[in-house]
Design a protein around this motif. Structure first.
Motif, short mmCIF file in Angstrom:
data_model
loop_
_atom_site.label_atom_id
_atom_site.label_comp_id
_atom_site.label_asym_id
_atom_site.label_seq_id
_atom_site.Cartn_x
_atom_site.Cartn_y
_atom_site.Cartn_z
N VAL A 1 0.11 31.05 14.86
CA VAL A 1 0.68 32.00 13.90
C VAL A 1 -0.43 32.66 13.08
N THR A 2 -1.41 31.86 12.65
CA THR A 2 -2.54 32.39 11.88
C THR A 2 -3.34 33.37 12.73
N ALA A 3 -3.61 33.01 13.98
CA ALA A 3 -4.39 33.88 14.87
C ALA A 3 -3.70 35.23 15.04
N LEU A 4 -2.39 35.23 15.26
CA LEU A 4 -1.67 36.49 15.45
C LEU A 4 -1.67 37.32 14.17
N ALA A 5 -1.46 36.67 13.04
CA ALA A 5 -1.45 37.39 11.75
C ALA A 5 -2.82 38.02 11.49
N ASN A 6 -3.89 37.25 11.72
CA ASN A 6 -5.24 37.77 11.52
C ASN A 6 -5.52 38.93 12.46
N LEU A 7 -5.15 38.76 13.72
CA LEU A 7 -5.39 39.82 14.71
C LEU A 7 -4.68 41.11 14.32
N LYS A 8 -3.41 41.00 13.93
CA LYS A 8 -2.66 42.19 13.53
C LYS A 8 -3.31 42.88 12.33
N VAL B 1 -9.35 45.86 27.47
CA VAL B 1 -9.84 47.23 27.44
C VAL B 1 -10.18 47.55 26.00
N PRO B 2 -11.26 48.23 25.68
CA PRO B 2 -12.27 48.72 26.63
C PRO B 2 -13.17 47.59 27.12
N GLU B 3 -13.75 47.80 28.29
CA GLU B 3 -14.65 46.79 28.85
C GLU B 3 -15.94 46.76 28.05
N PRO B 4 -16.72 45.73 28.05
CA PRO B 4 -16.55 44.51 28.85
C PRO B 4 -15.45 43.62 28.28
N ILE B 5 -14.87 42.79 29.16
CA ILE B 5 -13.85 41.84 28.74
C ILE B 5 -14.53 40.80 27.86
N ARG B 6 -13.90 40.49 26.74
CA ARG B 6 -14.45 39.49 25.81
C ARG B 6 -13.37 38.48 25.48
N LYS B 7 -13.78 37.25 25.16
CA LYS B 7 -12.84 36.21 24.74
C LYS B 7 -13.30 35.61 23.42
N ILE B 8 -12.34 35.34 22.56
CA ILE B 8 -12.61 34.66 21.29
C ILE B 8 -11.59 33.53 21.16
N ILE B 9 -12.10 32.33 20.90
CA ILE B 9 -11.23 31.16 20.79
C ILE B 9 -11.09 30.77 19.33
N GLY B 10 -9.87 30.39 18.94
CA GLY B 10 -9.64 29.91 17.58
C GLY B 10 -8.62 30.76 16.84
N ASP B 11 -8.50 30.51 15.54
CA ASP B 11 -7.44 31.17 14.76
C ASP B 11 -7.85 32.54 14.22
N LEU B 12 -9.05 33.01 14.59
CA LEU B 12 -9.52 34.36 14.25
C LEU B 12 -9.66 34.57 12.74
N SER B 13 -9.93 33.50 12.01
CA SER B 13 -10.01 33.62 10.55
C SER B 13 -11.33 34.22 10.07
N ASN B 14 -12.36 34.20 10.91
CA ASN B 14 -13.65 34.78 10.51
C ASN B 14 -13.68 36.24 10.98
N GLU B 15 -13.34 37.15 10.07
CA GLU B 15 -13.19 38.57 10.44
C GLU B 15 -14.47 39.14 11.04
N GLU B 16 -15.60 38.84 10.44
CA GLU B 16 -16.85 39.40 10.94
C GLU B 16 -17.12 38.95 12.37
N LYS B 17 -16.89 37.68 12.64
CA LYS B 17 -17.11 37.13 13.99
C LYS B 17 -16.16 37.80 15.00
N VAL B 18 -14.92 38.01 14.60
CA VAL B 18 -13.94 38.64 15.49
C VAL B 18 -14.35 40.09 15.78
N LEU B 19 -14.71 40.85 14.73
CA LEU B 19 -15.08 42.25 14.93
C LEU B 19 -16.33 42.37 15.81
N VAL B 20 -17.32 41.51 15.57
CA VAL B 20 -18.53 41.53 16.40
C VAL B 20 -18.18 41.12 17.82
#
Length: 97
Positions: A22-29, A69-88
């Motif tokens: 739930v946290t991961a989806l909320a952060n992503l949105k 999309v857009p490529e390259p394909i990237r994966k991030i594991i976890g609840d996505l709470s670190n915004e800077e890490k997710v954006l990078v």
């Protein structure tokens, strides 16, 4: 620029409605609305419902975000709470404030 080049296709793999999922989806949105407003699609895949879908993107941990999309394909594991890490990780340049 191609019309579709601007659209970000993101896939979030979760396993049920856990706190982390739930946290991961909320952060992503929130990040998408802030930095990709109107230019993204989020597909949420619940592996409790469709476990066979984990194989396609080689999902080993939950929650996992996959940028298709857009490529390259990237994966991030976890609840996505670190915004800077997710954006990078997704190669999103922060929107100008």
């Amino acid at each position: 620029m191609e019309p579709n080049e601007d659209l970000w296709e993101l896939r979030l793999y979760i396993a049920g409605k856990t706190a982390k999922s739930v946290t991961a989806l909320a952060n992503l949105k929130r990040y998408c609305e802030e930095h990709l407003k109107g230019r993204y699609v989020i597909e949420v895949i619940d592996l409790l419902v469709n476990p066979q879908l984990a194989e396609g993107d080689q999902i080993l941990a939950i929650p996992t975000l996959v940028k298709k999309v857009p490529e390259p394909i990237r994966k991030i594991i976890g609840d996505l709470s670190n915004e800077e890490k997710v954006l990078v990780g997704l190669d999103i340049r922060p929107a100008r404030k």
